[in-house]
Design a protein around this motif. Structure first.
Motif, PDB file in Angstrom:
ATOM      1  N   GLY A  50      44.403  64.788 -19.916  1.00 54.08           N
ATOM      2  CA  GLY A  50      45.226  63.616 -20.176  1.00 54.08           C
ATOM      3  C   GLY A  50      46.475  63.866 -20.982  1.00 54.08           C
ATOM      4  N   VAL A  51      46.492  63.350 -22.195  1.00 55.36           N
ATOM      5  CA  VAL A  51      47.662  63.460 -23.069  1.00 55.36           C
ATOM      6  C   VAL A  51      47.926  64.919 -23.446  1.00 55.36           C
ATOM      7  CG1 VAL A  51      48.580  62.844 -25.343  1.00 55.36           C
ATOM      8  CG2 VAL A  51      47.377  61.139 -23.994  1.00 55.36           C
ATOM      9  N   ILE A  52      46.886  65.723 -23.567  1.00 57.76           N
ATOM     10  CA  ILE A  52      47.028  67.100 -24.012  1.00 57.76           C
ATOM     11  C   ILE A  52      47.660  67.978 -22.934  1.00 57.76           C
ATOM     12  CG2 ILE A  52      45.761  69.153 -24.740  1.00 57.76           C
ATOM     13  CD1 ILE A  52      43.691  67.186 -25.980  1.00 57.76           C
ATOM     14  N   GLY A  53      47.264  67.836 -21.697  1.00 59.26           N
ATOM     15  CA  GLY A  53      47.785  68.641 -20.608  1.00 59.26           C
ATOM     16  C   GLY A  53      46.684  69.023 -19.639  1.00 59.26           C
ATOM     17  N   TYR A  54      46.834  70.187 -19.010  1.00 61.52           N
ATOM     18  CA  TYR A  54      45.910  70.627 -17.991  1.00 61.52           C
ATOM     19  C   TYR A  54      45.661  72.118 -18.134  1.00 61.52           C
ATOM     20  CZ  TYR A  54      46.802  66.096 -16.070  1.00 61.52           C
ATOM     21  OH  TYR A  54      46.895  64.747 -15.930  1.00 61.52           O
ATOM     22  N   ARG A  55      44.578  72.556 -17.517  1.00 58.41           N
ATOM     23  CA  ARG A  55      44.222  73.978 -17.566  1.00 58.41           C
ATOM     24  C   ARG A  55      43.934  74.438 -16.144  1.00 58.41           C
ATOM     25  NH1 ARG A  55      39.702  76.702 -21.411  1.00 58.41           N
ATOM     26  NH2 ARG A  55      41.370  76.442 -22.911  1.00 58.41           N
ATOM     27  N   LEU A  56      44.549  75.549 -15.775  1.00 60.55           N
ATOM     28  CA  LEU A  56      44.293  76.203 -14.499  1.00 60.55           C
ATOM     29  C   LEU A  56      43.231  77.262 -14.742  1.00 60.55           C
ATOM     30  CD1 LEU A  56      45.201  76.633 -11.505  1.00 60.55           C
ATOM     31  CD2 LEU A  56      46.831  78.315 -12.393  1.00 60.55           C
ATOM     32  N   ALA A  57      42.121  77.161 -14.026  1.00 59.46           N
ATOM     33  CA  ALA A  57      41.007  78.097 -14.177  1.00 59.46           C
ATOM     34  C   ALA A  57      40.272  78.161 -12.843  1.00 59.46           C
ATOM     35  CB  ALA A  57      40.055  77.622 -15.282  1.00 59.46           C
ATOM     36  N   THR A  58      39.329  79.068 -12.739  1.00 61.52           N
ATOM     37  CA  THR A  58      38.506  79.095 -11.534  1.00 61.52           C
ATOM     38  C   THR A  58      37.405  78.047 -11.669  1.00 61.52           C
ATOM     39  OG1 THR A  58      37.081  80.818 -12.438  1.00 61.52           O
ATOM     40  CG2 THR A  58      38.933  81.530 -11.033  1.00 61.52           C
ATOM     41  N   GLN A  59      36.920  77.597 -10.531  1.00 65.31           N
ATOM     42  CA  GLN A  59      35.855  76.602 -10.514  1.00 65.31           C
ATOM     43  C   GLN A  59      34.629  77.105 -11.282  1.00 65.31           C
ATOM     44  OE1 GLN A  59      35.897  73.516  -9.312  1.00 65.31           O
ATOM     45  NE2 GLN A  59      33.744  73.112  -9.696  1.00 65.31           N
ATOM     46  N   ASP A  60      34.393  78.408 -11.233  1.00 62.28           N
ATOM     47  CA  ASP A  60      33.197  78.972 -11.871  1.00 62.28           C
ATOM     48  C   ASP A  60      33.456  79.505 -13.286  1.00 62.28           C
ATOM     49  OD1 ASP A  60      34.636  81.274 -11.278  1.00 62.28           O
ATOM     50  OD2 ASP A  60      33.108  82.150  -9.973  1.00 62.28           O
ATOM     51  N   ALA A  61      34.529  79.066 -13.923  1.00 62.03           N
ATOM     52  CA  ALA A  61      34.928  79.603 -15.234  1.00 62.03           C
ATOM     53  C   ALA A  61      33.805  79.541 -16.272  1.00 62.03           C
ATOM     54  CB  ALA A  61      36.163  78.871 -15.751  1.00 62.03           C
ATOM     55  N   ASP A  62      33.084  78.449 -16.327  1.00 63.79           N
ATOM     56  CA  ASP A  62      32.063  78.295 -17.365  1.00 63.79           C
ATOM     57  C   ASP A  62      30.776  79.081 -17.091  1.00 63.79           C
ATOM     58  OD1 ASP A  62      33.684  76.761 -18.948  1.00 63.79           O
ATOM     59  OD2 ASP A  62      32.875  74.844 -18.261  1.00 63.79           O
ATOM     60  N   LEU A  63      30.688  79.700 -15.926  1.00 64.94           N
ATOM     61  CA  LEU A  63      29.502  80.511 -15.645  1.00 64.94           C
ATOM     62  C   LEU A  63      29.421  81.741 -16.544  1.00 64.94           C
ATOM     63  CD1 LEU A  63      29.134  80.391 -11.761  1.00 64.94           C
ATOM     64  CD2 LEU A  63      27.900  79.076 -13.510  1.00 64.94           C
ATOM     65  N   VAL A  64      30.516  82.101 -17.207  1.00 70.31           N
ATOM     66  CA  VAL A  64      30.463  83.243 -18.133  1.00 70.31           C
ATOM     67  C   VAL A  64      29.422  83.020 -19.219  1.00 70.31           C
ATOM     68  CG1 VAL A  64      32.838  84.020 -17.727  1.00 70.31           C
ATOM     69  CG2 VAL A  64      32.374  82.371 -19.559  1.00 70.31           C
ATOM     70  N   TYR A  65      29.045  81.779 -19.460  1.00 70.37           N
ATOM     71  CA  TYR A  65      28.040  81.459 -20.477  1.00 70.37           C
ATOM     72  C   TYR A  65      26.610  81.590 -19.953  1.00 70.37           C
ATOM     73  CZ  TYR A  65      31.990  79.437 -22.963  1.00 70.37           C
ATOM     74  OH  TYR A  65      33.195  79.252 -23.581  1.00 70.37           O
ATOM     75  N   ALA A  66      26.469  81.743 -18.638  1.00 67.65           N
ATOM     76  CA  ALA A  66      25.131  81.667 -18.047  1.00 67.65           C
ATOM     77  C   ALA A  66      24.726  82.899 -17.257  1.00 67.65           C
ATOM     78  CB  ALA A  66      25.068  80.440 -17.139  1.00 67.65           C
ATOM     79  N   VAL A  67      25.445  83.998 -17.405  1.00 62.63           N
ATOM     80  CA  VAL A  67      25.140  85.186 -16.609  1.00 62.63           C
ATOM     81  C   VAL A  67      24.821  86.384 -17.511  1.00 62.63           C
ATOM     82  CG1 VAL A  67      26.537  84.442 -14.622  1.00 62.63           C
ATOM     83  CG2 VAL A  67      27.605  85.796 -16.428  1.00 62.63           C
ATOM     84  N   THR A  68      24.217  87.384 -16.918  1.00 65.36           N
ATOM     85  CA  THR A  68      23.925  88.614 -17.654  1.00 65.36           C
ATOM     86  C   THR A  68      25.233  89.362 -17.926  1.00 65.36           C
ATOM     87  OG1 THR A  68      23.706  89.985 -15.679  1.00 65.36           O
ATOM     88  CG2 THR A  68      21.706  88.826 -16.439  1.00 65.36           C
ATOM     89  N   LEU A  81      40.766  78.427  -7.652  1.00 67.60           N
ATOM     90  CA  LEU A  81      41.428  77.905  -8.843  1.00 67.60           C
ATOM     91  C   LEU A  81      41.455  76.385  -8.781  1.00 67.60           C
ATOM     92  CD1 LEU A  81      44.449  80.369  -8.951  1.00 67.60           C
ATOM     93  CD2 LEU A  81      42.447  80.375 -10.447  1.00 67.60           C
ATOM     94  N   ILE A  82      41.234  75.773  -9.925  1.00 63.96           N
ATOM     95  CA  ILE A  82      41.270  74.317 -10.044  1.00 63.96           C
ATOM     96  C   ILE A  82      42.062  73.955 -11.299  1.00 63.96           C
ATOM     97  CG2 ILE A  82      39.066  73.951  -8.866  1.00 63.96           C
ATOM     98  CD1 ILE A  82      37.880  73.433 -11.749  1.00 63.96           C
ATOM     99  N   CYS A  83      42.430  72.709 -11.403  1.00 66.08           N
ATOM    100  CA  CYS A  83      43.067  72.199 -12.620  1.00 66.08           C
ATOM    101  C   CYS A  83      42.104  71.258 -13.307  1.00 66.08           C
ATOM    102  CB  CYS A  83      44.364  71.467 -12.288  1.00 66.08           C
ATOM    103  SG  CYS A  83      45.653  72.570 -11.746  1.00 66.08           S
ATOM    104  N   GLN A  84      41.861  71.531 -14.574  1.00 70.66           N
ATOM    105  CA  GLN A  84      41.029  70.662 -15.399  1.00 70.66           C
ATOM    106  C   GLN A  84      41.971  69.822 -16.238  1.00 70.66           C
ATOM    107  OE1 GLN A  84      39.272  74.083 -17.267  1.00 70.66           O
ATOM    108  NE2 GLN A  84      37.304  73.706 -16.279  1.00 70.66           N
ATOM    109  N   GLY A  85      41.817  68.504 -16.165  1.00 72.37           N
ATOM    110  CA  GLY A  85      42.730  67.617 -16.859  1.00 72.37           C
ATOM    111  C   GLY A  85      42.274  67.236 -18.245  1.00 72.37           C
TER     112      GLY A  85
END
Length: 183
Positions: free
Chosen positions: A127-145, A121-125
């Protein structure tokens, strides 16, 4: 877990079940306990998702400082560029203070847990809006079968579940005292 602790936990879960997003949808059951324990620690969650097996969405929880709405209103009302910048920096600092608190929990969690880096798990910042807790590989959902997608989201959910159990043990006492995920 004591009776009082169980009451606190059940009360917070009921409160989270009543939350609705901007579209009027409730918190996903798969992330509800994570949202509940983060709220018990005082984090202001703003949105979340348990991840979806039928489309490219990974689990996440977004949060921001409790002062964020006021901070953003003050930025909007500022009469000069310098005042806007000053208020924007204050808003970012408020969010960063909350982020620092969450990072401390993640650091302790991963001091005892060994998983591959992409699964952590990582935090993606934002700034003014806030932060998101997600896994490091969260965006891989766009690149897998489709088959890999299902496995990926399930693994991501497991990491959130493990972090939730850790936070529950931190909040309520030892791991043996924490309620089961089915509670």
């Amino acid at each position: 877990m004591t009776r009082d602790q169980k009451n606190i936990w059940n009360q917070e879960k009921r409160a989270v079940r009543r939350l609705r997003d901007g579209l009027g949808k409730p918190v996903d059951p798969g992330i509800m306990e994570t949202v509940a324990i983060l709220r018990l620690f005082g984090f202001t969650t703003t949105s979340s998702c348990g991840g979806h097996l039928d489309r490219a969405v990974s689990p996440y929880v977004a949060f921001r400082s409790s002062e964020n709405e006021v901070d953003r209103q003050l930025i909007h009302e500022a009469s000069s560029t310098a005042a806007k910048r000053q208020r924007r920096n204050r808003a970012i600092q408020h969010n960063a203070d909350e982020l620092a608190s969450l990072l401390g929990y993640l650091e302790r969690f991963y001091a005892r847990r060994r998983v591959p880096y992409p699964q952590q798990l990582i935090c993606q910042g934002f700034g003014v809006i806030g932060y998101r807790l997600a896994t490091q590989d969260a965006d891989l959902v766009y690149a897998v079968t489709d088959t890999e997608h299902r496995k990926l989201v399930m693994r991501q959910r497991q990491e959130f579940d493990a972090f939730t159990e850790f936070l529950m043990a931190e909040f309520f006492g030892t791991k043996d005292d924490a309620p089961s995920r089915a509670a």
